[in-house]
Design a protein around this motif. Structure first.
Motif, PDB file in Angstrom:
ATOM      1  N   ASN A  59       0.834  -1.202   0.000  1.00 46.11           N
ATOM      2  CA  ASN A  59       0.000   0.000   0.000  1.00 46.11           C
ATOM      3  C   ASN A  59       0.871   1.256   0.000  1.00 46.11           C
ATOM      4  OD1 ASN A  59      -2.703  -1.120   0.107  1.00 46.11           O
ATOM      5  ND2 ASN A  59      -2.158  -1.851   2.147  1.00 46.11           N
ATOM      6  N   PHE A  60       0.259   2.366  -0.401  1.00 41.57           N
ATOM      7  CA  PHE A  60       0.945   3.647  -0.427  1.00 41.57           C
ATOM      8  C   PHE A  60       0.616   4.497   0.794  1.00 41.57           C
ATOM      9  CE2 PHE A  60       1.086   8.175  -1.674  1.00 41.57           C
ATOM     10  CZ  PHE A  60       2.444   8.265  -1.946  1.00 41.57           C
ATOM     11  N   ARG A  61      -0.562   4.286   1.377  1.00 42.00           N
ATOM     12  CA  ARG A  61      -1.041   5.050   2.538  1.00 42.00           C
ATOM     13  C   ARG A  61      -1.086   6.554   2.224  1.00 42.00           C
ATOM     14  NH1 ARG A  61       2.635   1.931   7.121  1.00 42.00           N
ATOM     15  NH2 ARG A  61       2.162  -0.181   6.381  1.00 42.00           N
ATOM     16  N   PRO A  62      -1.963   6.943   1.305  1.00 45.12           N
ATOM     17  CA  PRO A  62      -2.003   8.340   0.850  1.00 45.12           C
ATOM     18  C   PRO A  62      -2.319   9.347   1.937  1.00 45.12           C
ATOM     19  CG  PRO A  62      -3.931   7.117   0.080  1.00 45.12           C
ATOM     20  CD  PRO A  62      -2.989   6.116   0.644  1.00 45.12           C
ATOM     21  N   ASN A  63      -2.998   8.935   2.997  1.00 42.88           N
ATOM     22  CA  ASN A  63      -3.350   9.865   4.063  1.00 42.88           C
ATOM     23  C   ASN A  63      -2.290   9.937   5.153  1.00 42.88           C
ATOM     24  OD1 ASN A  63      -5.869  10.535   2.891  1.00 42.88           O
ATOM     25  ND2 ASN A  63      -6.763   8.663   3.710  1.00 42.88           N
ATOM     26  N   GLY A  64      -1.227   9.146   5.011  1.00 43.41           N
ATOM     27  CA  GLY A  64      -0.150   9.191   5.988  1.00 43.41           C
ATOM     28  C   GLY A  64       0.592  10.514   5.945  1.00 43.41           C
ATOM     29  N   GLN A  65       1.339  10.795   7.001  1.00 45.43           N
ATOM     30  CA  GLN A  65       2.076  12.056   7.093  1.00 45.43           C
ATOM     31  C   GLN A  65       3.565  11.823   6.892  1.00 45.43           C
ATOM     32  OE1 GLN A  65       0.970  13.653  10.921  1.00 45.43           O
ATOM     33  NE2 GLN A  65      -1.185  13.886  10.340  1.00 45.43           N
ATOM     34  N   LEU A  66       4.279  12.894   6.589  1.00 45.36           N
ATOM     35  CA  LEU A  66       5.714  12.834   6.334  1.00 45.36           C
ATOM     36  C   LEU A  66       6.470  13.667   7.359  1.00 45.36           C
ATOM     37  CD1 LEU A  66       5.515  13.368   2.491  1.00 45.36           C
ATOM     38  CD2 LEU A  66       6.387  11.294   3.571  1.00 45.36           C
ATOM     39  N   ARG A 183       0.833  12.249   2.339  1.00 42.38           N
ATOM     40  CA  ARG A 183       1.634  11.626   1.289  1.00 42.38           C
ATOM     41  C   ARG A 183       0.991  11.843  -0.079  1.00 42.38           C
ATOM     42  NH1 ARG A 183       5.232   7.625   2.229  1.00 42.38           N
ATOM     43  NH2 ARG A 183       4.276   6.189   0.740  1.00 42.38           N
ATOM     44  N   ARG A 184      -0.331  11.875  -0.133  1.00 43.62           N
ATOM     45  CA  ARG A 184      -1.025  12.137  -1.398  1.00 43.62           C
ATOM     46  C   ARG A 184      -0.665  13.525  -1.921  1.00 43.62           C
ATOM     47  NH1 ARG A 184      -5.709  11.884   0.368  1.00 43.62           N
ATOM     48  NH2 ARG A 184      -6.496   9.881  -0.400  1.00 43.62           N
ATOM     49  N   ASP A 185      -0.752  14.540  -1.048  1.00 42.78           N
ATOM     50  CA  ASP A 185      -0.446  15.898  -1.485  1.00 42.78           C
ATOM     51  C   ASP A 185       1.039  16.059  -1.817  1.00 42.78           C
ATOM     52  OD1 ASP A 185      -3.054  16.656  -1.303  1.00 42.78           O
ATOM     53  OD2 ASP A 185      -2.862  17.720   0.602  1.00 42.78           O
ATOM     54  N   ALA A 186       1.885  15.339  -1.115  1.00 40.79           N
ATOM     55  CA  ALA A 186       3.317  15.389  -1.426  1.00 40.79           C
ATOM     56  C   ALA A 186       3.569  14.872  -2.835  1.00 40.79           C
ATOM     57  CB  ALA A 186       4.108  14.575  -0.411  1.00 40.79           C
ATOM     58  N   ALA A 187       2.883  13.807  -3.203  1.00 41.33           N
ATOM     59  CA  ALA A 187       3.040  13.259  -4.555  1.00 41.33           C
ATOM     60  C   ALA A 187       2.607  14.277  -5.600  1.00 41.33           C
ATOM     61  CB  ALA A 187       2.226  11.972  -4.692  1.00 41.33           C
ATOM     62  N   ILE A 188       1.521  14.990  -5.344  1.00 42.39           N
ATOM     63  CA  ILE A 188       1.046  16.008  -6.282  1.00 42.39           C
ATOM     64  C   ILE A 188       2.061  17.145  -6.389  1.00 42.39           C
ATOM     65  CG2 ILE A 188      -0.760  17.724  -6.715  1.00 42.39           C
ATOM     66  CD1 ILE A 188      -2.722  15.830  -5.309  1.00 42.39           C
TER      67      ILE A 188
END
Length: 427
Positions: A59-66, A183-188
């Protein structure tokens, strides 16, 4: 009749063998089972660059934090600067980032070498704190060459406004600058960064050039498992017949196949592939193929021109030439522009699966992951229409086309399957 029964037996036996996954097999980390559509392609582009990756559970876990440390590593990898890390491994820039810290070299390079990030007023860096959207936007603006005097105003609002004005935050909600970056927004953000222009450097035109990379635009990726010069079947094959070996030990998971975009090269090797604005794609089953219109089985019509590019089995042709072999029942993936017109058409890619899975239970997609070889983010079409698990019925037959990362399901191939055979299913 005998031939048909034999083929049914073989298909059933083959499907049954595909349905069982090894109990202890760990899914590969480059699959992103919890992503789909545009997000899947965006993350795959970054994974090939080493900027982002999934977890060991697939999984990528798009809602996870960095954390701030993780974000520094992402910046260095995006800058293609890993070769310079040795200069920063043994120095101490911040008292709370000793050389023994896993990200010390990345943090030191990002702050001292690239001057993209700084510590806090107490002199510390706090590497394990979550990075906020405002901090992330500020860091990436500095990477692009913008300085505080170029922006001014109140932080982070003015920085987020400026980032929005150059397209850096397109697709991201910038109303919560002090919130942790997902993580989702970081990818964007990083996908936008890779396409951004650089400020103040007359010798380079964009971020990728500044990172020492070269690009080829308007490339259509046909396959990600072609045989490259190194002998490995991990090279990228494009519609013009060119083949490029991957840099390092990376290999694409196939989710970018069938897309048109920019090939990013490090020397003559692939660093990554960036799809153009993905827009809308539709996989349809053709009912009628005319000179200017494609009609699918549902009756929907799609405008096409004689010169529309068509890609099939690694070769490029035009719609005027392709019409001769596009018969009713042919499955096409149409890439549509903003006006709804067909911009280009993808037909297989020479790597469609010859294996199949039979659906045994209602509303079940069991065995589909084995069919794709673990590739996630696939789209399901049943009888040419978009579908999901709820549309599956016993005895449906599924095949996989890795070129478009789609699973095609048909309910007209089998009427049943053998539960017991004498002397054996193989016979």
């Amino acid at each position: 009749m005998k031939k048909r029964v034999l083929s049914l037996l073989l298909l059933a036996a083959m499907a049954a063998s595909l349905l069982v996954l090894p109990a202890q097999a760990a899914p590969p980390a480059n699959r992103f089972y919890d992503l789909g559509g545009d997000a899947y392609a965006q993350v795959e582009s970054l994974r090939l660059m080493g900027v982002m990756d999934g977890f060991s559970d697939g999984n990528f876990r798009p809602n996870g934090q960095l954390t701030r440390a993780q974000f520094c590593k992402m910046v260095v990898c995006a800058l293609n600067a890993e070769d310079e890390l040795g200069l920063y491994r043994t120095v101490t820039v911040y008292p709370d980032v000793k050389p023994s810290h896993w990200a010390a070299a990345y943090i030191n390079m990002a702050s001292k070498g690239k001057k993209a990030i700084s510590g806090f007023s107490d002199g510390k860096f706090y590497p394990d704190r979550t990075v906020t959207l405002g901090q992330a936007a500020t860091i990436l603006l500095r990477v692009l060459g913008y300085k505080d005097e170029n922006i001014g105003g109140v932080w982070p609002d003015s920085y987020l406004s400026f980032a929005a004005s150059i397209g850096l935050t397109d697709g991201v909600d910038t109303t919560k600058g002090n919130s942790p970056l997902s993580r989702r927004d970081a990818a964007i953000l990083f996908n936008n960064l890779l396409r951004a222009d650089v400020q103040g450097d007359k010798t380079v035109s964009n971020f990728l050039t500044a990172a020492g990379l070269t690009t080829k635009t308007d490339m259509v990726l046909v396959s990600s498992n072609a045989r490259g010069p190194d002998g490995k079947e991990t090279a990228m094959l494009f519609s013009d017949g060119s083949i490029y070996q991957m840099a390092g030990d990376k290999a694409s998971n196939g989710s970018l196949n069938g897309l048109k975009g920019t090939l990013v090269l490090e020397g003559q090797k692939v660093r990554t592939f960036l799809p153009d604005a993905l827009g809308i794609s539709r996989t349809v089953t053709v009912a009628k193929a005319e000179a200017n219109v494609i009609t699918d089985r549902s009756g929907a019509k799609y405008n096409v021109t004689s010169g529309t590019k068509v890609y099939r089995n690694g070769a490029e042709t035009t719609w005027s030439e392709a019409r001769s072999w596009v018969n009713p029942g042919t499955s096409l993936t149409l890439y549509l522009g903003t006006a709804g017109n067909v911009e280009f058409i993808f037909v297989g890619g020479g790597d469609s699966s010859t294996e199949a899975v039979i659906v045994y239970e209602k509303n079940s997609v069991k065995g589909f992951d084995a069919l794709t070889g673990g590739v996630g983010g696939y789209t399901i079409y049943k009888n040419g229409c978009r579908a999901n698990a709820k549309d599956m019925r016993p005895y449906d037959v599924a095949t996989y086309a890795s070129s478009t990362n789609t699973i095609r399901v048909c309910d007209t191939r089998l009427t049943g399957y053998y539960e017991s055979c004498t002397p054996s299913p193989t016979e």
